[in-house]
Each structure stands twice: as structure tokens, then as C-alpha cells.
Scaffold this motif. Structure first.
Motif, PDB file in Angstrom:
ATOM      1  N   VAL A 137      36.839  38.291  30.695  1.00 30.99           N
ATOM      2  CA  VAL A 137      38.197  38.669  31.109  1.00 30.99           C
ATOM      3  C   VAL A 137      39.012  37.454  31.540  1.00 30.99           C
ATOM      4  CG1 VAL A 137      37.633  40.991  31.916  1.00 30.99           C
ATOM      5  CG2 VAL A 137      37.539  39.078  33.519  1.00 30.99           C
ATOM      6  N   GLU A 138      40.322  37.639  31.488  1.00 29.86           N
ATOM      7  CA  GLU A 138      41.249  36.641  32.022  1.00 29.86           C
ATOM      8  C   GLU A 138      41.335  36.868  33.533  1.00 29.86           C
ATOM      9  OE1 GLU A 138      43.074  34.137  30.831  1.00 29.86           O
ATOM     10  OE2 GLU A 138      42.169  34.345  28.851  1.00 29.86           O
ATOM     11  N   PRO A 139      41.038  35.853  34.327  1.00 25.94           N
ATOM     12  CA  PRO A 139      40.988  36.050  35.780  1.00 25.94           C
ATOM     13  C   PRO A 139      42.327  36.391  36.423  1.00 25.94           C
ATOM     14  CG  PRO A 139      40.641  33.736  35.194  1.00 25.94           C
ATOM     15  CD  PRO A 139      40.595  34.511  33.925  1.00 25.94           C
ATOM     16  N   THR A 190      44.464  38.549  35.244  1.00 23.87           N
ATOM     17  CA  THR A 190      44.926  39.886  34.853  1.00 23.87           C
ATOM     18  C   THR A 190      44.296  40.948  35.758  1.00 23.87           C
ATOM     19  OG1 THR A 190      43.100  40.212  33.305  1.00 23.87           O
ATOM     20  CG2 THR A 190      45.112  39.210  32.421  1.00 23.87           C
ATOM     21  N   LYS A 191      44.831  42.162  35.650  1.00 24.58           N
ATOM     22  CA  LYS A 191      44.299  43.288  36.435  1.00 24.58           C
ATOM     23  C   LYS A 191      42.854  43.599  36.065  1.00 24.58           C
ATOM     24  CE  LYS A 191      47.497  46.256  35.495  1.00 24.58           C
ATOM     25  NZ  LYS A 191      48.351  47.400  35.281  1.00 24.58           N
ATOM     26  N   GLU A 192      42.477  43.284  34.826  1.00 24.49           N
ATOM     27  CA  GLU A 192      41.110  43.586  34.368  1.00 24.49           C
ATOM     28  C   GLU A 192      40.072  42.839  35.203  1.00 24.49           C
ATOM     29  OE1 GLU A 192      43.660  43.191  31.960  1.00 24.49           O
ATOM     30  OE2 GLU A 192      43.581  45.384  31.987  1.00 24.49           O
ATOM     31  N   PHE A 193      40.460  41.698  35.726  1.00 23.12           N
ATOM     32  CA  PHE A 193      39.532  40.981  36.605  1.00 23.12           C
ATOM     33  C   PHE A 193      39.733  41.525  38.017  1.00 23.12           C
ATOM     34  CE2 PHE A 193      38.450  37.251  39.348  1.00 23.12           C
ATOM     35  CZ  PHE A 193      37.087  37.346  39.161  1.00 23.12           C
ATOM     36  N   SER A 194      38.868  42.459  38.381  1.00 27.72           N
ATOM     37  CA  SER A 194      39.014  43.175  39.646  1.00 27.72           C
ATOM     38  C   SER A 194      37.691  43.138  40.402  1.00 27.72           C
ATOM     39  CB  SER A 194      39.353  44.635  39.344  1.00 27.72           C
ATOM     40  OG  SER A 194      38.266  45.214  38.620  1.00 27.72           O
ATOM     41  N   PHE A 195      37.720  43.661  41.623  1.00 24.43           N
ATOM     42  CA  PHE A 195      36.495  43.807  42.413  1.00 24.43           C
ATOM     43  C   PHE A 195      35.434  44.550  41.603  1.00 24.43           C
ATOM     44  CE2 PHE A 195      34.088  46.894  44.969  1.00 24.43           C
ATOM     45  CZ  PHE A 195      33.304  46.034  45.719  1.00 24.43           C
ATOM     46  N   PHE A 196      35.833  45.634  40.925  1.00 25.33           N
ATOM     47  CA  PHE A 196      34.864  46.459  40.190  1.00 25.33           C
ATOM     48  C   PHE A 196      34.286  45.713  38.992  1.00 25.33           C
ATOM     49  CE2 PHE A 196      37.509  49.508  42.470  1.00 25.33           C
ATOM     50  CZ  PHE A 196      36.516  50.157  43.185  1.00 25.33           C
ATOM     51  N   ASN A 198      30.294  30.784  33.405  1.00 28.67           N
ATOM     52  CA  ASN A 198      29.986  31.445  32.137  1.00 28.67           C
ATOM     53  C   ASN A 198      31.261  32.055  31.532  1.00 28.67           C
ATOM     54  OD1 ASN A 198      29.129  33.098  30.080  1.00 28.67           O
ATOM     55  ND2 ASN A 198      27.360  33.901  31.191  1.00 28.67           N
ATOM     56  N   GLN A 199      31.728  31.470  30.432  1.00 23.60           N
ATOM     57  CA  GLN A 199      32.997  31.899  29.822  1.00 23.60           C
ATOM     58  C   GLN A 199      32.932  33.313  29.259  1.00 23.60           C
ATOM     59  OE1 GLN A 199      35.875  29.678  29.952  1.00 23.60           O
ATOM     60  NE2 GLN A 199      34.406  28.905  31.433  1.00 23.60           N
ATOM     61  N   LYS A 200      31.709  33.819  29.060  1.00 28.37           N
ATOM     62  CA  LYS A 200      31.569  35.186  28.535  1.00 28.37           C
ATOM     63  C   LYS A 200      31.849  36.226  29.620  1.00 28.37           C
ATOM     64  CE  LYS A 200      28.191  33.893  25.070  1.00 28.37           C
ATOM     65  NZ  LYS A 200      26.763  33.845  24.739  1.00 28.37           N
ATOM     66  N   ILE A 201      31.848  35.791  30.875  1.00 30.88           N
ATOM     67  CA  ILE A 201      32.111  36.720  31.979  1.00 30.88           C
ATOM     68  C   ILE A 201      33.560  36.580  32.448  1.00 30.88           C
ATOM     69  CG2 ILE A 201      31.424  37.405  34.304  1.00 30.88           C
ATOM     70  CD1 ILE A 201      28.603  36.191  33.533  1.00 30.88           C
ATOM     71  N   ILE A 202      33.949  35.349  32.770  1.00 29.76           N
ATOM     72  CA  ILE A 202      35.338  35.077  33.150  1.00 29.76           C
ATOM     73  C   ILE A 202      35.793  33.882  32.306  1.00 29.76           C
ATOM     74  CG2 ILE A 202      36.929  34.524  35.034  1.00 29.76           C
ATOM     75  CD1 ILE A 202      34.632  35.401  36.966  1.00 29.76           C
ATOM     76  N   ALA A 203      36.902  34.034  31.617  1.00 31.01           N
ATOM     77  CA  ALA A 203      37.358  32.976  30.711  1.00 31.01           C
ATOM     78  C   ALA A 203      38.316  32.026  31.418  1.00 31.01           C
ATOM     79  CB  ALA A 203      38.040  33.590  29.497  1.00 31.01           C
ATOM     80  N   GLY A 204      38.029  30.743  31.353  1.00 31.81           N
ATOM     81  CA  GLY A 204      38.990  29.749  31.835  1.00 31.81           C
ATOM     82  C   GLY A 204      38.583  28.981  33.071  1.00 31.81           C
ATOM     83  N   SER A 247      34.665  40.968  46.979  1.00 31.67           N
ATOM     84  CA  SER A 247      36.081  41.261  47.104  1.00 31.67           C
ATOM     85  C   SER A 247      36.877  39.989  47.418  1.00 31.67           C
ATOM     86  CB  SER A 247      36.228  42.317  48.197  1.00 31.67           C
ATOM     87  OG  SER A 247      37.528  42.421  48.600  1.00 31.67           O
ATOM     88  N   LEU A 248      36.352  39.198  48.348  1.00 30.81           N
ATOM     89  CA  LEU A 248      37.022  37.954  48.732  1.00 30.81           C
ATOM     90  C   LEU A 248      37.027  36.948  47.573  1.00 30.81           C
ATOM     91  CD1 LEU A 248      38.368  36.651  51.212  1.00 30.81           C
ATOM     92  CD2 LEU A 248      36.150  35.634  51.791  1.00 30.81           C
ATOM     93  N   LEU A 249      35.900  36.846  46.889  1.00 27.26           N
ATOM     94  CA  LEU A 249      35.783  35.892  45.778  1.00 27.26           C
ATOM     95  C   LEU A 249      36.791  36.211  44.674  1.00 27.26           C
ATOM     96  CD1 LEU A 249      34.291  33.506  44.469  1.00 27.26           C
ATOM     97  CD2 LEU A 249      32.577  35.126  43.616  1.00 27.26           C
ATOM     98  N   CYS A 250      36.908  37.492  44.341  1.00 25.96           N
ATOM     99  CA  CYS A 250      37.845  37.926  43.304  1.00 25.96           C
ATOM    100  C   CYS A 250      39.269  37.500  43.684  1.00 25.96           C
ATOM    101  CB  CYS A 250      37.735  39.440  43.148  1.00 25.96           C
ATOM    102  SG  CYS A 250      38.805  40.110  41.890  1.00 25.96           S
ATOM    103  N   LEU A 251      39.618  37.766  44.927  1.00 27.79           N
ATOM    104  CA  LEU A 251      40.949  37.425  45.433  1.00 27.79           C
ATOM    105  C   LEU A 251      41.191  35.912  45.430  1.00 27.79           C
ATOM    106  CD1 LEU A 251      43.275  39.045  47.030  1.00 27.79           C
ATOM    107  CD2 LEU A 251      42.258  37.974  49.055  1.00 27.79           C
TER     108      LEU A 251
END
Ligand SMILES: [Zn+2]
Length: 276
Positions: A135-137, A139-145, A164-170, A200-204
Motif C-alpha cells: 500500500v501507499e502509506p 493513503t487511507k488504505e494504510f491504516s491501523f487495521f 519490505n516494499q511488498k507491505i508498504i511501498a516507498g 496505532s502510533l506507528l501508522c500515524l
């Protein structure tokens, strides 16, 4: 390096300068970057007009008329350079895209880890470079869930997981180190063991660090400059990256920043603020 913020800033500059312009001629001064260059394929965009410039992960996507796409990855040390002057080919200038007389874009890449390829629009999504990107970090798709799910059963350390670019791109080394520091998470922590609060904190913080870096036009380290020659300013805001032996910037913390190597990559952290 360059990572998401540097690529994002590069495409923003490209957009403002080359949109609706034609690439009239391409000069290739090398046979290969990371991989051999397919010259015939690259030449297909000669004479075509640039209609969009976008980004996916660390890839630059330049869209042309006739549904052609030029895909560029800057690798470890690549940069695009605008020049409005008589053509001079400098060391490591591997490809020249002519827009008109005395106006061109150059791909310069000392370490030659970059990549240049041409696709038809319909084949882009499923090309080997993009099809497995996460996912693009920003965007909304990159969320806590999303992050919580992705972390399940991951036995690697969180630093390796985030690269790992297959999990989060960029994300790359700089922004992973900075995001982990901002989240008070040790780079050595096992990914699947992160607590809900930490996730939750890491995502933010990943989103915040990236957005702040984009606002400052990225980080200019190892000679990285924007196409216009401008320097990014985020390197002045590093809290841990490249700060080995310096005092932690968190208020009240007097610990020195440590450099360790994880998976062959320098990793900077504060052992007091980022406890296991
Ligand atoms: Zn600290």
C-alpha cells in the motif's frame, strides 16, 4: 535513498516543468543500469507528449500520448536533472531526454542501480516492478487495521518489516529510522509482538514523518538534489538518522544515538526512548 518524499518532490517538479511537452529525442549513453536497457523500447516514446507524471512507491511514472508509459526508479543514487542550456554530458549522465533545443532532462546515476523501462498503459499495473508493491502509506488504505493484519505472524524485526516494499511501498532506511524513533519502538522488536497502541502510533507517525519530509522537499544526503538543483531540507530535521554519537533530541533524554546494522543496513536509534 531516494525514498518516497524525494520521489514525490521530484514528480511535483517534473509536473510543473514538462507537462504537455514532447520528448523529441533520447540519447542513451549506457547499455545498462541495474539491468540492461532495452533501447528499442525506450525509443518508442520519442516524439510523444507527456500528459501526466505520477508516483507508485519509489517509482516515477511518466505517461505519454498513445498510451505509453516511461517508468523510472532512481535506485541508490539516481536523480533527474533539468538543464536549460547547451548540452553538456557530465560524468554519470546516462540518458538525455530532449524537449527542445537547449532544454532537456538528464538521468544521472553514479552507482547505476536505477531502472528505466517503457510499457503500454494496459501492462503497467501487472509489470514485474509494480505488481507486488504494497500500500501507499499516505493513503487511507494504510491504516491501523492494514498494519495490524500485515504484522500477524511476522517474525522479523520491525525495521526489516517496514522496509519490505511488498507491505508498504516507498519507505526506506531514513524514514523507517525516523518513524520508529517518533513511535518509541525499538528497531529490533519482533514485528508480530507490537501492541495495539504501538501499531496505532506507528501508522500515524509514518504518515506524519513522510508528509513533513515532503513539505520540506525531502532529504538531500549523498548529493541528492531535485531536478531544478534545489536541495531538500528534511536532513536538518533528522532526529536519529545519521546522528551516531550525538545526543538524543527528545526533551529530557541525554542518551547518545546508536548505530547498529540490521540486515546490512545502518540503523539509528535511542536505546532509552526506543526500549525493547
Ligand atoms: Zn532518547
Amino acid at each position: 535513498m531516494p525514498e518516497l518524499p524525494e520521489v514525490e518532490t521530484t514528480i511535483n517538479e517534473l509536473k510543473s516543468i514538462v507537462l504537455n511537452k514532447n520528448i523529441n529525442k533520447i540519447i542513451l549513453n549506457t547499455d545498462s543500469l541495474r539491468k540492461p536497457i532495452n533501447k528499442k523500447k525506450i525509443k518508442k516514446i520519442e516524439g510523444l507528449k507527456i500528459i501526466n507524471v505520477s508516483r507508485r512507491g519509489k517509482y516515477i511514472i511518466i505517461s505519454f500520448t498513445n498510451d505509453y508509459i516511461l517508468l523510472i526508479h532512481l535506485g541508490m543514487s539516481g536523480r533527474l536533472i533539468f538543464r536549460k542550456d547547451k548540452l553538456v554530458i557530465n560524468k554519470h549522465d546516462h540518458i538525455v531526454f530532449f524537449i527542445k533545443k537547449n532544454f532537456y532532462i538528464i538521468l544521472n546515476d553514479p552507482r547505476k542501480f536505477g531502472l528505466v523501462d517503457v510499457f503500454l498503459k494496459k501492462d503497467l499495473k501487472n509489470c514485474n516492478h509494480l505488481k507486488n508493491l504494497g500500500v501507499e502509506p499516505l493513503t487511507k488504505e494504510f491504516s491501523f487495521f492494514y498494519l495490524k493484519n500485515a504484522l500477524l505472524k511476522r517474525k522479523s524485526n520491525i525495521k526489516t518489516f517496514l522496509l519490505n516494499q511488498k507491505i508498504i511501498a516507498g519507505l526506506g532506511n531514513i524514514y523507517v529510522c525516523e518513524s520508529l524513533f517518533e513511535s518509541n519502538i525499538s528497531p529490533f522488536q519482533i514485528a508480530k509482538n507490537l501492541k495495539r497502541k504501538q501499531i496505532s502510533l506507528l501508522c500515524l507517525k509514518i504518515k506524519k514523518v513522510l508528509q513533513y519530509a515532503i513539505n520540506l522537499k525531502g532529504s538531500s544526503i549523498s548529493d541528492f538534489k531535485l531536478p531544478s538543483g534545489l536541495l531538500g531540507k528534511f536532513q536538518n530535521k533528522f532526529k536519529v538518522y545519521d546522528r551516531e554519537g550525538k545526543i538524543c533530541k527528545r526533551k529530557g533524554c541525554k542518551e547518545m544515538i546508536i548505530r547498529s546494522v540490521i540486515n546490512g543496513r545502518s540503523t539509528y536509534y535511542c536505546k532509552k526512548c526506543q526500549k525493547m
